[in-house]
Design a protein around this motif. Structure first.
Motif, PDB file in Angstrom:
ATOM      1  N   MET B   1       0.858  -1.264   0.191  1.00 50.76           N
ATOM      2  CA  MET B   1      -0.203  -0.071  -0.062  1.00 50.76           C
ATOM      3  C   MET B   1       0.848   1.366   0.058  1.00 50.76           C
ATOM      4  O   MET B   1       2.049   1.466   0.784  1.00 50.76           O
ATOM      5  CB  MET B   1      -0.878   0.270   1.276  1.00 50.76           C
ATOM      6  N   THR B   2       0.438   2.118  -0.768  1.00 55.81           N
ATOM      7  CA  THR B   2       1.134   3.475  -0.789  1.00 55.81           C
ATOM      8  C   THR B   2       0.232   4.539  -0.824  1.00 55.81           C
ATOM      9  O   THR B   2      -0.832   4.520  -1.319  1.00 55.81           O
ATOM     10  CB  THR B   2       2.260   3.652  -2.085  1.00 55.81           C
ATOM     11  N   LEU B   3       0.725   5.746  -0.148  1.00 54.31           N
ATOM     12  CA  LEU B   3      -0.159   7.157  -0.253  1.00 54.31           C
ATOM     13  C   LEU B   3       0.841   7.928  -0.745  1.00 54.31           C
ATOM     14  O   LEU B   3       1.843   8.156  -0.453  1.00 54.31           O
ATOM     15  CB  LEU B   3      -0.657   7.452   1.088  1.00 54.31           C
ATOM     16  N   GLU B   4       0.410   8.440  -1.822  1.00 52.51           N
ATOM     17  CA  GLU B   4       1.111   9.685  -2.599  1.00 52.51           C
ATOM     18  C   GLU B   4       0.347  11.027  -2.642  1.00 52.51           C
ATOM     19  O   GLU B   4      -0.566  11.038  -3.056  1.00 52.51           O
ATOM     20  CB  GLU B   4       1.605   9.239  -3.934  1.00 52.51           C
ATOM     21  N   LEU B   5       1.320  11.796  -2.335  1.00 51.67           N
ATOM     22  CA  LEU B   5       0.725  13.297  -2.552  1.00 51.67           C
ATOM     23  C   LEU B   5       1.490  13.907  -3.535  1.00 51.67           C
ATOM     24  O   LEU B   5       2.692  13.907  -3.735  1.00 51.67           O
ATOM     25  CB  LEU B   5       0.829  14.235  -1.385  1.00 51.67           C
ATOM     26  N   LYS B   6       0.812  14.508  -4.713  1.00 53.44           N
ATOM     27  CA  LYS B   6       1.573  15.014  -5.771  1.00 53.44           C
ATOM     28  C   LYS B   6       1.210  16.416  -5.780  1.00 53.44           C
ATOM     29  O   LYS B   6       0.045  16.764  -6.429  1.00 53.44           O
ATOM     30  CB  LYS B   6       1.010  14.344  -7.087  1.00 53.44           C
ATOM     31  N   ASN B   7       2.160  17.200  -5.620  1.00 51.21           N
ATOM     32  CA  ASN B   7       1.907  18.737  -5.879  1.00 51.21           C
ATOM     33  C   ASN B   7       0.785  19.326  -5.174  1.00 51.21           C
ATOM     34  O   ASN B   7       0.160  20.049  -5.631  1.00 51.21           O
ATOM     35  CB  ASN B   7       1.975  19.297  -7.368  1.00 51.21           C
ATOM     36  N   VAL B   8       0.795  18.843  -3.883  1.00 54.23           N
ATOM     37  CA  VAL B   8      -0.386  19.248  -3.365  1.00 54.23           C
ATOM     38  C   VAL B   8      -0.519  20.691  -2.581  1.00 54.23           C
ATOM     39  O   VAL B   8       0.591  20.885  -1.885  1.00 54.23           O
ATOM     40  CB  VAL B   8      -1.292  18.202  -2.122  1.00 54.23           C
ATOM     41  N   VAL B   9      -1.490  21.366  -2.909  1.00 51.69           N
ATOM     42  CA  VAL B   9      -1.457  22.976  -2.270  1.00 51.69           C
ATOM     43  C   VAL B   9      -2.754  22.975  -1.371  1.00 51.69           C
ATOM     44  O   VAL B   9      -3.761  22.610  -2.087  1.00 51.69           O
ATOM     45  CB  VAL B   9      -1.391  23.689  -3.521  1.00 51.69           C
ATOM     46  N   GLU B  52     -10.658  17.286   3.801  1.00 46.61           N
ATOM     47  CA  GLU B  52     -10.756  18.774   3.080  1.00 46.61           C
ATOM     48  C   GLU B  52      -9.980  18.267   1.602  1.00 46.61           C
ATOM     49  O   GLU B  52      -9.320  17.276   1.641  1.00 46.61           O
ATOM     50  CB  GLU B  52      -9.684  19.335   3.865  1.00 46.61           C
ATOM     51  N   GLN B  53     -10.235  19.124   0.646  1.00 50.15           N
ATOM     52  CA  GLN B  53      -9.853  18.872  -0.697  1.00 50.15           C
ATOM     53  C   GLN B  53      -8.735  19.614  -0.918  1.00 50.15           C
ATOM     54  O   GLN B  53      -8.846  21.040  -0.561  1.00 50.15           O
ATOM     55  CB  GLN B  53     -11.038  19.215  -1.755  1.00 50.15           C
ATOM     56  N   PRO B  54      -7.719  19.364  -1.650  1.00 52.80           N
ATOM     57  CA  PRO B  54      -6.605  20.129  -1.759  1.00 52.80           C
ATOM     58  C   PRO B  54      -7.022  21.205  -2.837  1.00 52.80           C
ATOM     59  O   PRO B  54      -7.906  20.888  -3.916  1.00 52.80           O
ATOM     60  CB  PRO B  54      -5.531  19.229  -2.568  1.00 52.80           C
ATOM     61  N   THR B  55      -6.274  22.499  -2.898  1.00 55.63           N
ATOM     62  CA  THR B  55      -6.774  23.522  -3.616  1.00 55.63           C
ATOM     63  C   THR B  55      -6.223  23.211  -5.125  1.00 55.63           C
ATOM     64  O   THR B  55      -6.853  23.203  -6.073  1.00 55.63           O
ATOM     65  CB  THR B  55      -6.133  24.931  -3.257  1.00 55.63           C
ATOM     66  N   SER B  56      -4.986  22.425  -5.176  1.00 56.23           N
ATOM     67  CA  SER B  56      -4.440  22.058  -6.639  1.00 56.23           C
ATOM     68  C   SER B  56      -3.761  20.630  -6.130  1.00 56.23           C
ATOM     69  O   SER B  56      -3.415  20.459  -4.937  1.00 56.23           O
ATOM     70  CB  SER B  56      -3.781  22.890  -7.117  1.00 56.23           C
ATOM     71  N   GLY B  57      -3.461  19.826  -7.029  1.00 53.82           N
ATOM     72  CA  GLY B  57      -2.462  18.667  -6.848  1.00 53.82           C
ATOM     73  C   GLY B  57      -3.493  17.476  -6.467  1.00 53.82           C
ATOM     74  O   GLY B  57      -4.650  17.540  -6.728  1.00 53.82           O
ATOM     75  N   GLN B  58      -2.801  16.163  -6.552  1.00 50.80           N
ATOM     76  CA  GLN B  58      -3.407  14.883  -6.521  1.00 50.80           C
ATOM     77  C   GLN B  58      -3.153  14.172  -5.371  1.00 50.80           C
ATOM     78  O   GLN B  58      -2.021  14.339  -4.897  1.00 50.80           O
ATOM     79  CB  GLN B  58      -3.095  14.217  -7.687  1.00 50.80           C
ATOM     80  N   ILE B  59      -3.897  13.271  -4.992  1.00 47.50           N
ATOM     81  CA  ILE B  59      -3.767  12.421  -3.807  1.00 47.50           C
ATOM     82  C   ILE B  59      -3.990  10.896  -4.596  1.00 47.50           C
ATOM     83  O   ILE B  59      -5.130  10.751  -4.986  1.00 47.50           O
ATOM     84  CB  ILE B  59      -4.378  12.628  -2.504  1.00 47.50           C
ATOM     85  N   LEU B  60      -3.047   9.981  -4.298  1.00 46.86           N
ATOM     86  CA  LEU B  60      -3.042   8.606  -4.934  1.00 46.86           C
ATOM     87  C   LEU B  60      -2.806   7.818  -3.905  1.00 46.86           C
ATOM     88  O   LEU B  60      -2.194   7.936  -2.877  1.00 46.86           O
ATOM     89  CB  LEU B  60      -1.834   8.665  -5.970  1.00 46.86           C
ATOM     90  N   PHE B  61      -3.784   6.778  -3.887  1.00 48.97           N
ATOM     91  CA  PHE B  61      -3.577   5.646  -3.113  1.00 48.97           C
ATOM     92  C   PHE B  61      -3.490   4.453  -3.763  1.00 48.97           C
ATOM     93  O   PHE B  61      -4.566   4.109  -4.594  1.00 48.97           O
ATOM     94  CB  PHE B  61      -5.026   5.712  -2.414  1.00 48.97           C
ATOM     95  N   ASN B  62      -2.250   3.740  -3.713  1.00 52.69           N
ATOM     96  CA  ASN B  62      -2.029   2.732  -4.447  1.00 52.69           C
ATOM     97  C   ASN B  62      -1.990   2.953  -5.791  1.00 52.69           C
ATOM     98  O   ASN B  62      -2.676   2.124  -6.717  1.00 52.69           O
ATOM     99  CB  ASN B  62      -3.164   1.273  -4.176  1.00 52.69           C
ATOM    100  N   GLY B  63      -1.671   3.995  -6.286  1.00 55.18           N
ATOM    101  CA  GLY B  63      -1.453   4.507  -7.541  1.00 55.18           C
ATOM    102  C   GLY B  63      -2.918   5.122  -8.233  1.00 55.18           C
ATOM    103  O   GLY B  63      -2.906   5.557  -9.252  1.00 55.18           O
ATOM    104  N   GLU B  64      -4.053   4.706  -7.256  1.00 54.26           N
ATOM    105  CA  GLU B  64      -5.449   5.128  -7.763  1.00 54.26           C
ATOM    106  C   GLU B  64      -5.609   6.533  -7.336  1.00 54.26           C
ATOM    107  O   GLU B  64      -5.318   7.171  -6.079  1.00 54.26           O
ATOM    108  CB  GLU B  64      -6.445   4.244  -7.190  1.00 54.26           C
ATOM    109  N   ASP B  65      -6.102   7.574  -8.297  1.00 60.94           N
ATOM    110  CA  ASP B  65      -6.315   8.916  -7.847  1.00 60.94           C
ATOM    111  C   ASP B  65      -7.559   8.927  -6.915  1.00 60.94           C
ATOM    112  O   ASP B  65      -8.622   8.618  -7.380  1.00 60.94           O
ATOM    113  CB  ASP B  65      -6.478   9.748  -9.102  1.00 60.94           C
ATOM    114  N   VAL B  66      -7.309   9.302  -5.904  1.00 62.26           N
ATOM    115  CA  VAL B  66      -8.662   9.526  -4.864  1.00 62.26           C
ATOM    116  C   VAL B  66      -8.787  10.861  -4.480  1.00 62.26           C
ATOM    117  O   VAL B  66      -9.895  11.135  -3.577  1.00 62.26           O
ATOM    118  CB  VAL B  66      -8.372   8.759  -3.550  1.00 62.26           C
TER     119      VAL B  66
END
Lengths: 286, 354
Positions: B1-9, B52-66
């Motif tokens: 399992m992985t959690l990834e934040l991509k350029n989250v603002v 809460e939702q990020p203003t911009s950027g992505q949150i991925l859980f196991n590679g899936e965009d959540v």
């Protein structure tokens, strides 16, 4: 070294004097009247429990008590859920909060006899906005002559006047719930009803207990507003306990029966309050 | 399992709560978010939970965009600093609540709640309400709710902050075992550097809405990439003072200097900031230690340690030593820097030499 004297008693004297004057003396006066027959010129005759027996057996008292119980039950059944519903609908933050709070507090700031007079005029079938409005809808409405209309008006007035109190108490309970509870519910995926049932209601329980008790006691002893609005009429249809009591005590100057009735009245209020309180706080005592 | 934040603002109005952040968390060990109050730990956790939702950027859980997915669909659990349980439900019902929502069968609920309660030593309390429990038991109930759910992402937001000292230690020792081998990414927010070190795993140090460093906890502690990280990851606070490197020596103050050895020897001459953790500043000088003539301002004795805040040249320093050291507040006292523990940062705050 220990010096013993009784001077400390002087420190509690003011309290004893105060309690004696504002509670004990008036209460004992009532007790005094309730067991004697009174004539003018300060003549008193011992009558024992006769007045109590008379009051408890009197149909007039039973009728007033029944009216009182129905009235109190009705306004509690309306004001508590309505107050909670309004509190839930109020915003929790933002510029509208003070506006809502002031609007809610307004009815509570109006003197009781003014509330009675307001509704007296407001509900008049010929010139009052409410009375004329209802008649314009084709409903025959005249609270000065129809018992049903009189009851409707008295209850509406009480709901208007006092729901705010329940709203303010429930609102205070609601805003004291930390956000974390709502977050936990969102993470669990709890539905709005579950949030109300399992978070908001239990967290409001203490203030709602207070709200029910206050509204019970106040409505059970209601006098000023219906007295100004309907004067207990038409007939005796809105003669609640305290209105009846005043009629006996001041209208007929039967001090003995009035005193006995006061004490019975007081004991009923106390008993029902105690029952309410015990039932509503049962869970915590377990 | 992985959690990834991509350029989250995350911006709220004109304020930026989280500056652009990218982070990849795995299920190996705890992922500690370390930072002072207001650093953005809770905001980051809420973003991870989907509260809460990020203003911009992505949150991925196991590679899936959540990103934008509601918290309940993300299969996360969250334990707060406050003991959050349903007040009118018994401990059993509280632990069972996430399973009830997920429509798990009654027999399965009984089994899983029983197991989890056993694990957290709550079995004797299953019939009670939260108000009848101690703080530690209430928080264990909240933890049990997080565990029973078997979610892929477990967020612990300062879960021990409101417990008393003894309970905190006890529960902190149990936590890593409780979540080991559950195949979940565990995120643990704390403001205490010692807690991050005790929990091990990985640590992300946070300051003013930014992650200043992310890596294995001991590495982040020993080799902070910049002064900010060192400041966040030090308790008592790290001593930082401007120094100059000239002719192979480090000059701190008039007559206070030492020879530049180790990694700093290779750095060019110029101005640096030296960072010295308080336990490298002691009242007893060792060989090659640099003497500081200070004046004691405040002392804190914990029994096993003595901490002294002292003034030297208008700057407050902190010294930490073993045992009880009899300082006299207001009096002059000599302190010694063990220069082997010095960290050197450049003008931009980046680590030059450790």
């Amino acid at each position: 070294m220990k010096t013993e004297n009784q001077k400390a008693w002087f420190l509690v004297l003011p309290v004893i004097a105060l309690v004696a004057f504002n509670a004990l003396v008036p209460l004992m006066t009532v007790v005094n009247y309730s067991v004697q027959e009174t004539f003018g010129n300060n003549i008193f005759l011992w009558s024992g429990v006769r007045w109590f027996e008379e009051i408890l057996a009197s149909e007039r008292f039973h009728a007033a008590l029944t009216r009182q119980l129905i009235f109190t039950a009705t306004i509690l059944a309306i004001e508590i859920p309505l107050g909670v519903a309004i509190a839930l609908a109020m915003p929790r933050k933002g510029p509208w909060v003070p506006v809502c709070l002031v609007l809610m507090a307004l009815p509570l700031l109006i003197p009781w006899n003014v509330v009675g007079s307001m509704w007296n005029i407001f509900a008049l079938p010929d010139i009052g906005l409410l009375g004329k409005g209802i008649n314009a809808l084709g409903i025959d409405y005249n609270y000065t002559q129809q018992p049903v209309a009189a009851w409707f008006t008295v209850i509406l007035m009480d709901v208007w006047h006092w729901t705010s109190l329940v709203v303010l108490l429930a609102y205070a309970g609601l805003i004291s719930i930390p956000d974390a509870y709502y977050q936990a519910a969102r993470i669990d995926g709890a539905r709005p009803w579950a949030v109300f049932r399992h978070i908001q209601l239990p967290k409001m329980k203490k203030v709602l207990t207070i709200a029910v008790l206050l509204r019970f006691m106040d409505s059970f002893m209601i006098y000023t507003e219906p007295s100004v609005l309907t004067g207990g009429g038409p007939g005796n249809s809105t003669t609640f306990l305290s209105i009846d009591l005043v009629k006996i005590a001041l209208g007929q100057f039967d001090l003995g029966p009035a005193a006995a009735m006061s004490l019975i009245y007081f004991l009923i209020t106390l008993l029902v309050s105690w029952v309410f309180y015990t039932l509503m706080t049962k869970d915590e005592a377990e | 399992m992985t959690l990834e934040l991509k350029n989250v603002v995350k911006r709220v109005g004109a304020e930026t709560h989280i500056h652009e952040t990218s982070l990849r968390l795995a299920e190996t060990g705890f992922n500690v978010l370390l930072g002072a109050t207001g650093a953005g730990k809770t905001t980051l956790i809420k973003l991870m939970a989907g509260l809460e939702q990020p203003t911009s950027g992505q949150i991925l859980f196991n590679g899936e965009d959540v990103t934008g997915m509601s918290p309940q669909r993300r299969n996360v659990s969250l334990v707060h600093q406050f003991f959050i349980n349903y007040p009118n439900m018994t401990v059993f019902e509280n632990i069972a609540s996430p399973l009830r929502v997920a429509r798990v069968s009654a027999a399965e609920i009984r089994r899983r709640v029983g197991e989890t309660a056993d694990l957290l030593k709550l079995t004797p309390m299953l019939g009670r309400r939260p108000s009848e429990l101690s703080g530690g038991q209430q928080q264990r109930t909240a933890l049990a709710r997080a565990i029973v759910k078997d979610s892929g992402l477990v967020l612990l937001d300062e879960p021990l902050a409101n417990l008393d000292y003894k309970l905190r230690e006890e529960l902190r020792d149990q936590l890593p075992q409780l979540f080991a081998d559950r195949g979940a990414v565990v995120v643990y927010a704390t403001s205490e550097p010692s807690e991050a070190l005790l929990l091990g795993g990985h640590t992300a140090t946070m300051s003013k809405g930014r992650i200043t460093q992310f890596g294995e906890t001991p590495v982040a502690y020993r080799q902070p990439r910049n002064l900010e990280t060192a400041e966040v990851f030090s308790d008592p606070p790290i001593n930082a003072a401007p120094v100059a490197k000239r002719d192979g020596r480090i000059h701190l103050d008039e007559g206070v200097d030492w020879s530049a050895t180790g990694a700093i020897a290779g750095a060019p001459d110029g101005d640096y900031t030296v960072g010295v953790r308080p336990h490298f500043v002691t009242p007893h000088g060792g060989e090659g230690a640099v003497r500081l003539k200070g004046r004691v301002l405040v002392t804190e004795l914990s029994g096993s340690e003595s901490v002294a805040h002292f003034d030297m040249g208008g700057r407050t320093w902190v010294a930490q030593s073993h045992g009880v050291h009899p300082y006299q507040v207001g009096a002059g006292h000599d302190f010694f820097i063990d220069t082997s523990g010095c960290l050197y940062f450049g003008a931009d705050g980046a680590l030059v030499a450790a």
